[in-house]
Every structure is written in C-alpha cells, then in structure tokens.
Design a protein around this motif. Sequence first.
Motif, PDB file in Angstrom:
ATOM      1  N   HIS A 128       1.046  -7.156   4.138  1.00 50.79           N
ATOM      2  CA  HIS A 128       0.301  -6.429   4.956  1.00 50.79           C
ATOM      3  C   HIS A 128      -0.215  -5.254   4.413  1.00 50.79           C
ATOM      4  CE1 HIS A 128       2.519  -9.243   7.720  1.00 50.79           C
ATOM      5  NE2 HIS A 128       1.247  -9.449   8.276  1.00 50.79           N
ATOM      6  N   TRP A 129      -1.499  -5.048   4.247  1.00 55.26           N
ATOM      7  CA  TRP A 129      -2.339  -4.036   3.502  1.00 55.26           C
ATOM      8  C   TRP A 129      -2.660  -3.173   4.298  1.00 55.26           C
ATOM      9  CZ3 TRP A 129      -7.620  -3.064   2.817  1.00 55.26           C
ATOM     10  CH2 TRP A 129      -8.080  -2.429   1.553  1.00 55.26           C
ATOM     11  N   PHE A 130      -2.276  -1.725   4.237  1.00 54.08           N
ATOM     12  CA  PHE A 130      -2.655  -0.818   5.276  1.00 54.08           C
ATOM     13  C   PHE A 130      -3.064   0.536   4.511  1.00 54.08           C
ATOM     14  CE2 PHE A 130       1.768  -0.664   4.854  1.00 54.08           C
ATOM     15  CZ  PHE A 130       2.058   0.618   4.749  1.00 54.08           C
ATOM     16  N   GLN A 131      -3.522   1.329   5.324  1.00 50.75           N
ATOM     17  CA  GLN A 131      -4.261   2.490   4.511  1.00 50.75           C
ATOM     18  C   GLN A 131      -3.540   3.823   5.430  1.00 50.75           C
ATOM     19  OE1 GLN A 131      -8.385   2.097   5.581  1.00 50.75           O
ATOM     20  NE2 GLN A 131      -8.060  -0.157   4.856  1.00 50.75           N
ATOM     21  N   PRO A 132      -2.489   4.496   4.821  1.00 52.10           N
ATOM     22  CA  PRO A 132      -1.825   5.706   5.102  1.00 52.10           C
ATOM     23  C   PRO A 132      -2.833   6.780   5.051  1.00 52.10           C
ATOM     24  CG  PRO A 132      -0.301   4.468   3.460  1.00 52.10           C
ATOM     25  CD  PRO A 132      -1.913   3.755   3.608  1.00 52.10           C
ATOM     26  N   MET A 133      -2.629   7.855   6.029  1.00 56.32           N
ATOM     27  CA  MET A 133      -3.535   8.995   5.990  1.00 56.32           C
ATOM     28  C   MET A 133      -3.156   9.943   4.600  1.00 56.32           C
ATOM     29  SD  MET A 133      -3.374  10.222  10.166  1.00 56.32           S
ATOM     30  CE  MET A 133      -1.427   9.877  10.249  1.00 56.32           C
ATOM     31  N   ALA A 134      -4.041  10.804   4.412  1.00 51.72           N
ATOM     32  CA  ALA A 134      -4.008  11.585   3.231  1.00 51.72           C
ATOM     33  C   ALA A 134      -3.729  11.078   1.794  1.00 51.72           C
ATOM     34  CB  ALA A 134      -2.913  12.788   3.565  1.00 51.72           C
ATOM     35  N   SER A 135      -4.434  10.005   1.500  1.00 57.16           N
ATOM     36  CA  SER A 135      -3.830   9.482   0.474  1.00 57.16           C
ATOM     37  C   SER A 135      -5.056   9.710  -0.844  1.00 57.16           C
ATOM     38  CB  SER A 135      -4.272   7.870   0.820  1.00 57.16           C
ATOM     39  OG  SER A 135      -3.245   7.237   1.479  1.00 57.16           O
ATOM     40  N   SER A 136      -6.282  10.281  -0.415  1.00 61.30           N
ATOM     41  CA  SER A 136      -7.381  10.303  -1.620  1.00 61.30           C
ATOM     42  C   SER A 136      -6.794  11.314  -2.599  1.00 61.30           C
ATOM     43  CB  SER A 136      -8.519  10.957  -0.826  1.00 61.30           C
ATOM     44  OG  SER A 136      -8.441  12.274  -0.380  1.00 61.30           O
ATOM     45  N   GLY A 137      -7.030  10.937  -3.771  1.00 59.64           N
ATOM     46  CA  GLY A 137      -6.670  11.701  -5.105  1.00 59.64           C
ATOM     47  C   GLY A 137      -5.341  11.836  -5.573  1.00 59.64           C
ATOM     48  N   VAL A 138      -4.464  11.037  -4.698  1.00 56.13           N
ATOM     49  CA  VAL A 138      -3.266  11.086  -4.892  1.00 56.13           C
ATOM     50  C   VAL A 138      -2.421   9.591  -4.958  1.00 56.13           C
ATOM     51  CG1 VAL A 138      -2.513  13.423  -4.349  1.00 56.13           C
ATOM     52  CG2 VAL A 138      -2.641  11.547  -2.591  1.00 56.13           C
ATOM     53  N   ARG A 139      -2.673   8.754  -4.005  1.00 52.06           N
ATOM     54  CA  ARG A 139      -2.098   7.682  -3.866  1.00 52.06           C
ATOM     55  C   ARG A 139      -3.179   6.561  -4.629  1.00 52.06           C
ATOM     56  NH1 ARG A 139       1.140   4.306  -0.596  1.00 52.06           N
ATOM     57  NH2 ARG A 139       2.014   6.033   0.655  1.00 52.06           N
ATOM     58  N   HIS A 140      -2.558   5.609  -5.757  1.00 50.66           N
ATOM     59  CA  HIS A 140      -3.282   4.686  -6.290  1.00 50.66           C
ATOM     60  C   HIS A 140      -3.549   3.681  -5.164  1.00 50.66           C
ATOM     61  CE1 HIS A 140      -4.618   2.011  -9.384  1.00 50.66           C
ATOM     62  NE2 HIS A 140      -3.501   0.949  -9.162  1.00 50.66           N
ATOM     63  N   GLY A 141      -4.837   3.211  -5.287  1.00 51.82           N
ATOM     64  CA  GLY A 141      -5.313   2.365  -4.227  1.00 51.82           C
ATOM     65  C   GLY A 141      -5.486   2.728  -2.941  1.00 51.82           C
ATOM     66  N   GLN A 142      -4.889   3.779  -2.675  1.00 53.90           N
ATOM     67  CA  GLN A 142      -5.043   4.460  -1.145  1.00 53.90           C
ATOM     68  C   GLN A 142      -4.309   3.434  -0.225  1.00 53.90           C
ATOM     69  OE1 GLN A 142      -8.221   6.978  -0.089  1.00 53.90           O
ATOM     70  NE2 GLN A 142      -8.861   6.925  -2.238  1.00 53.90           N
ATOM     71  N   ALA A 143      -3.424   2.690  -0.515  1.00 50.53           N
ATOM     72  CA  ALA A 143      -3.052   1.706   0.531  1.00 50.53           C
ATOM     73  C   ALA A 143      -1.513   1.646   0.538  1.00 50.53           C
ATOM     74  CB  ALA A 143      -3.451   0.326   0.181  1.00 50.53           C
ATOM     75  N   GLY A 144      -0.966   0.965   1.452  1.00 52.12           N
ATOM     76  CA  GLY A 144       0.297   0.703   1.598  1.00 52.12           C
ATOM     77  C   GLY A 144       0.746  -0.733   1.678  1.00 52.12           C
ATOM     78  N   GLN A 145       1.630  -1.101   0.850  1.00 50.68           N
ATOM     79  CA  GLN A 145       1.836  -2.585   1.048  1.00 50.68           C
ATOM     80  C   GLN A 145       3.455  -2.930   0.613  1.00 50.68           C
ATOM     81  OE1 GLN A 145      -0.382  -4.146  -2.976  1.00 50.68           O
ATOM     82  NE2 GLN A 145      -1.321  -2.141  -2.029  1.00 50.68           N
ATOM     83  N   VAL A 146       3.786  -3.842   1.061  1.00 53.50           N
ATOM     84  CA  VAL A 146       5.264  -4.565   0.675  1.00 53.50           C
ATOM     85  C   VAL A 146       5.133  -5.856   0.267  1.00 53.50           C
ATOM     86  CG1 VAL A 146       7.648  -5.068   1.270  1.00 53.50           C
ATOM     87  CG2 VAL A 146       6.749  -3.102   1.918  1.00 53.50           C
ATOM     88  N   HIS A 147       5.395  -6.585  -0.837  1.00 53.54           N
ATOM     89  CA  HIS A 147       5.000  -7.822  -1.354  1.00 53.54           C
ATOM     90  C   HIS A 147       6.258  -8.679  -1.006  1.00 53.54           C
ATOM     91  CE1 HIS A 147       1.642  -6.694  -4.467  1.00 53.54           C
ATOM     92  NE2 HIS A 147       1.667  -6.007  -3.420  1.00 53.54           N
ATOM     93  N   ASN A 148       6.041  -9.894  -0.374  1.00 52.11           N
ATOM     94  CA  ASN A 148       7.157 -10.942  -0.249  1.00 52.11           C
ATOM     95  C   ASN A 148       6.606 -12.253  -0.380  1.00 52.11           C
ATOM     96  OD1 ASN A 148       9.212  -9.255   1.761  1.00 52.11           O
ATOM     97  ND2 ASN A 148       7.001  -8.949   2.798  1.00 52.11           N
ATOM     98  N   ILE A 149       7.421 -12.981  -1.085  1.00 53.37           N
ATOM     99  CA  ILE A 149       7.323 -14.489  -1.631  1.00 53.37           C
ATOM    100  C   ILE A 149       7.132 -15.233  -0.380  1.00 53.37           C
ATOM    101  CG2 ILE A 149       8.195 -16.502  -2.779  1.00 53.37           C
ATOM    102  CD1 ILE A 149       7.506 -14.170  -4.849  1.00 53.37           C
ATOM    103  N   MET A 150       5.842 -16.014  -0.331  1.00 54.54           N
ATOM    104  CA  MET A 150       5.579 -16.914   0.968  1.00 54.54           C
ATOM    105  C   MET A 150       6.620 -18.273   0.642  1.00 54.54           C
ATOM    106  SD  MET A 150       1.702 -16.727   0.063  1.00 54.54           S
ATOM    107  CE  MET A 150       1.071 -17.517   1.728  1.00 54.54           C
ATOM    108  N   LEU A 151       7.644 -18.230   0.204  1.00 55.47           N
ATOM    109  CA  LEU A 151       8.639 -19.507  -0.313  1.00 55.47           C
ATOM    110  C   LEU A 151       9.990 -19.073   0.076  1.00 55.47           C
ATOM    111  CD1 LEU A 151       7.136 -20.536  -3.648  1.00 55.47           C
ATOM    112  CD2 LEU A 151       6.511 -21.342  -1.642  1.00 55.47           C
ATOM    113  N   GLU A 152      10.792 -20.097   0.424  1.00 57.49           N
ATOM    114  CA  GLU A 152      12.129 -19.932   0.617  1.00 57.49           C
ATOM    115  C   GLU A 152      12.888 -21.237   0.128  1.00 57.49           C
ATOM    116  OE1 GLU A 152      13.258 -19.639   4.676  1.00 57.49           O
ATOM    117  OE2 GLU A 152      12.437 -21.382   5.363  1.00 57.49           O
TER     118      GLU A 152
END
Length: 712
Positions: free
Chosen positions: A90-114
């Motif tokens: 889930h790709w979201f946009q935290p506040m106050a990211s410009s100039g400091v956060r690469h990609g200006q996004a938050g995300q946690v990666h999960n494998i779609m398999l089990e």
Amino acid sequence: MLAAASASRALARRAFAPAFPVARAFSSLDVYDDYGKNVFSGKIADEYLKRHGASGELLKDPSWVKTHSDVVANAVFDWAIERGANVYCHWFQPMASSGVRHGQAGQVHNIMLEFNSDGEVEQDFKGKTLVKGETDGSSYPNGGLRGTHEAGGYLAIDTSSPIFLRGDTIFIPSVFVSYYGAALDEKTPLLRANNALNKHGSRLLSALGLDVSSGLRTNIGLEQEIFLVPRDAYYKRPDLQMAGRTVIGKNAPRGQEMCDHYMAPLSTATPALACMQEIQDECWRMGIPLKTRHREVAPNQFEFAPLYGTNTTQIDQNLMVMQIIEEVAPRHDLAALLQEKPFNDINGSGKHNNWSIATNDGVNLLSPDALIEASGNDIAFPVVMAAIVAAIDEHGDLMRMAIASPGNDFRLGACEAPPAIVSTYLGEDMTSYLEAFMNGSEAKYEPGRKTLDLGCAEVLPFEVPAEDRNRTSPFPYGGARFEFRAVGSSQNVSMVNTVLNTITAEKFAEFADRIETGEDAATIARETLKKHWKVIFNGDNYDEDNQTMLTEAGVWRIDSGVEAIATLTSDKNTALFDKMGVLSAEECSARQDILHDHYTGTVEMEALTLIDMINQHIIPSVKTSGVGPLAGLEAAVSTLKAAVAEIHAAESSFDKAKLARVLRLETMLDIRDVCDEAEEVVPASDWTLATYKELLFLDSHTATDNEAFFEE
C-alpha cells in the motif's frame, strides 16, 4: 523491466530517424507494445478482469471495493505474476516529505504468496488484502493528531488512481489516516477537496444549464525541472548530499548570462541525454506519458513534462517520476537534484501546476467555447471566471501557504519565479471581455487572432494566439487552464491542488446558494468581479513599482514562507476548510506545526552540514595554503552552533521556524560570503570541495563513447 543501454541506443536512433510528411502514418508501433503494460487500467485491467467474469467498467465505480474486491484482487494477482511481480504494498504519501524522503512515499512490501500445509506455494492476496491495510504510524509526522501510545496507521485504497507495477512490486495508491480518521497524509485532504469541488461545482453548473451528470474533476499537468550534475563532483559536496543545495560556493566565471543552455541540443557528448531517455522509457512502461524533455535556462538544468490527467493520478505519477529520476541518474554517473534552489545566482527549479476543471465526459469549464456550447448559456463562462477570480483574491494567503516549501525561500521573486504577490494574469482579450461583461455587456467572448507574415515565400503566414505569455505572474490564465507557476520543484503538489479546489468550491457554493434563492447569476458574477478586480494584473510582476502598487491595492503578499504557513490556522481559513469538509481545525493546526517543523529541520540540517564543511574542509584548506579568512571561519562555527541551540530552546514550532528563517536567510548568507572569500583565494590544488565550475558544466567536463551510443 528497466531500460537497458541497448534500449537507450534504440531510442536515440529513433530520435534521429527521418520523418516525412504523409496523410497518415503506416509505421508499426509494435516496438512500443510494452508501454503502459505496468499500470492496471484500461485494456490491461479489462483483459485480466474478464478472466474472472468482470470487465474494466467495474473499476469506474468505487463500490467495487465492497462488492467485487476478491474479483479485482485475483485479476491484479494474475497481472502481477505474468509481469514478473510477486510483491505488493500500500503506497501512501506521508506529510513533510519533500527534500528529505526518497520517493516521498511510505510503503511496506509483502510477498503475495504463502506455503500451504503440503509446502506448496499458493496465492496469498485477497480482496481484503488489496483494499485496506494497517501499519505502524508512530514515526510519521502527525502534529499531535495521535498520541505516542496510539501508533496505528490505517490504509485504504484510493480508487481514483490506478494500481501500478515496478520491478517485482505492485503499488496500491492509498490514503493514510489515524484510528479516528484524521488525515496523516497528503492525499486525503485532496480527495476531500475534489469531492467539495464536484458537489458545489455541479450545483452551480446545473443552474447554468450544463449537464453535469458525469460529475466534475480537476485535471493538472506538472512540469518537472531538475539539475543533473556529475556524480563524482556530487560526492565532493556534503551540502548537496545532506541538504540538496549548496550552502556555499563561489560563482563560476560563467553562469546563464548568455541563456545558451535554454533548449540547446541535448548533447550526445554527455550522459544527460541517455539518462533522460532511460527515464522516459521507464515512465512510459508504467503508463506515465512523460512527453517532453529539454534543457532549461541554468547550466545542467533540464525539464520533463507529461500529458495532463486527473489530479490524483498526475500527483501519484509525478512522485514516481521524481523517484525514477533520482534512481536512473546514478546509472549514468550523474546525481539528480530536485531541490528548488541548488545553486546561487542561477535559476532554481519549479513544478508548474497547470490546473483546469472539466466534466468527466470532457467539457472544460475554463474553455469559453466548450462551456458555452455545452451549456447553451453565454454567461456560464464569465460566471465561472468570476468565482475563480474571487477565490484568488480572498484566499491568496492560502495559495502562498501551499507553495511555502523550504527551497522556495530562495526562488520566489527571482528571475525564474514570480514574486510572493498572488495576482492573476488573464491577458488583454480576456480582461477586456470580463470588464465589458462586468459593465453590462452580454457579448460572446471572441479571442483575437494574430497572423504573422515573415515576408518570405518559404514560410507561409501563420496564426499565433492574441495573448503573449506572462511568466512573471504566479497564476496566469493560459486559455483553457490556469498555470500555478510558483510551485516548487521538490513539492508533493497535493496541498497546492487541495487549496485550489477548496477555494474554488467555496465560491461555487456561494454562487449556487444565491442562485438557488432566486438571484440572477449574471448579476452575482458582475458584483463579484467589481469587488475583486484588483487581483487581475497583466503587467510585469518583477517590476518593483508594480509590486508596490499591488501590495498597496490589498493583493495578498507574504514574503516569508514561515509566515505564510502560519495562515493555515487563521479563523478565515479553518472556517473555510471545515465548511468544505476538507480539514478540521485540529487537522489544520497539526499540518501547520508539521510544515513549520519541516522547515526548521531542513534549515538545521543545512546549518550542521555547513559547520562540518567549515571544520573538515574549508579551515584545513585555508591552513594548508596559508591564505584566507581563518579567524572569520572559526567565528562562523561558533555563531552557527549558537543559532542552532537557540532554535532548540524555542518552545513552539512557529517560534522555532521563525528563528530558523533568520539563521538561513541572514546568518548563513553572511557566513557563506566568508566561505566564498576563502574559495576565491585558496589554490585549486588545496581546495577539497567540488566547485561550481566542476558541478555545473557537463558539456565542458564529461564525455561518453559516441561509438557505443550509435552502435547498431
């Protein structure tokens, strides 16, 4: 798949291929068949949804989240696996990211398999997985919207922007809110503002005779300016690495005096062209129509521009464009700088926000002919324009707040950006038309046309628009759109568009309320134009006499970005956002603190980096060479440390930001002069920092293998 060097060379060959005028093209576009395959929309989504008994039409109604989430999840899973991806986030946009956060996004990666009980791999991606998520929100800026012990952050899919794929991962555009629904991100207020504009715009336009059954949306196009510098020189500049801009640096003997860089050929003798080609190629594969590339005015400055689209999709895509730019540049031994003012005394970078309003079936409200024809009402267009003019006049403070990124401190009012006086340019034809309407005329708008005859047989006479461009206005009308020129290059422009939509929605609501009680629409518009006419200015906004005149007339002027941010919690503005259902007073207060903290944090990083550069580079260079202002440099370190300590001791976010602004725009500028004095006299052999000469002139300092570039 990322573009390989061979793909870049193929793109270059296509760029040099001859073009012949024909009635229509017959060339096969199969070579571009992969473009757009990495975005789950249109024919791609339709193909995979049909496998599961649905179609792409399903995605047009957000209720699929409740009724068909498993169907969509299965289709997305098939698409992802067949495109070589097996991870989701889930790709979201935290506040106050410009100039400091690469990609200006938050995300946690999960494998779609089990693994199942037999140890076999199977699908682990369901509807409930797709449409919502939960994460630890404790380390994102929140401005007091949640307690330390209330760490939950909740994610829900944004159905207005398509799922996309890059590498082995699919990205699900999402909103990010607290347990109580408070917005912790950039996108949630924008979606609320979109809803307000659709609701109240539909009321007004229905009253004016337009069919708005399809709903209203805002379209934007975002021009992205950047710098590309040699990566080896970048590694010799701690300020560029830590803060994104040079806090010291003596001007090179050459700058942009001759305007020789602007739209000059993209040279094959430097890596910049191949880098830009690869960026475009990757973007097109992701369905991002990054159409235009060219050199900008300053040395090593470049621009990309996409085709326009809906605001949420364009913003999502722009964030990915910035991320891709930063990631592709190192493959070409370059560093990409997205900050608004990386270098002193040459142009900074912006992100012009071209903004328009349209029905979902394509009627542009800012195009006079289109709106009048669709509504059958000659006054529909001047009514819309009157509402927008009033919104600019009343809420210029919010427009200024929306562009108060830290980097714009050094950019607004210089030769590359409008001043911090929020007027609008309409052009002489449009201004004359609205003035006549204001004074009782009901004549239709007839834009003038101008024909240029160059007096040579080889170039036939051709038409140009009657209105010239006005690049000095912060918000000029450009025929079917307004262009917010003052937006900063590093910004997530969600707040910019949240403000534009909210202030316009309020005026649309005000007009609709009055019309619904029996008042005449034309009379309302004429009264409104008379009241707010002062905000229309077609002259040179750079001229100081004009700036004085506009200020004295009462046009919003807030020179300080820190002070502009503080207007977010004025009674006028909290009432506006609350009334339109965009931000609560509590959310406004939190966002203001976050923006001030972001400004202060940015300045502190710059100041601490400057201390390191003086101690670790400049003072040793001065001592080695035996020349330069050693005492002044040693005193500067003490001054900087004291200023940072004073900021830490201040109580409120606003107070800290005000002190940070003084440190940045007064103290650090004085210290910069001392450092640049040292650079001027220390021999090059003893100077350990990359100079402007080494950073800014790719054409003079780098080369590529042309044979490899053109190999078959």
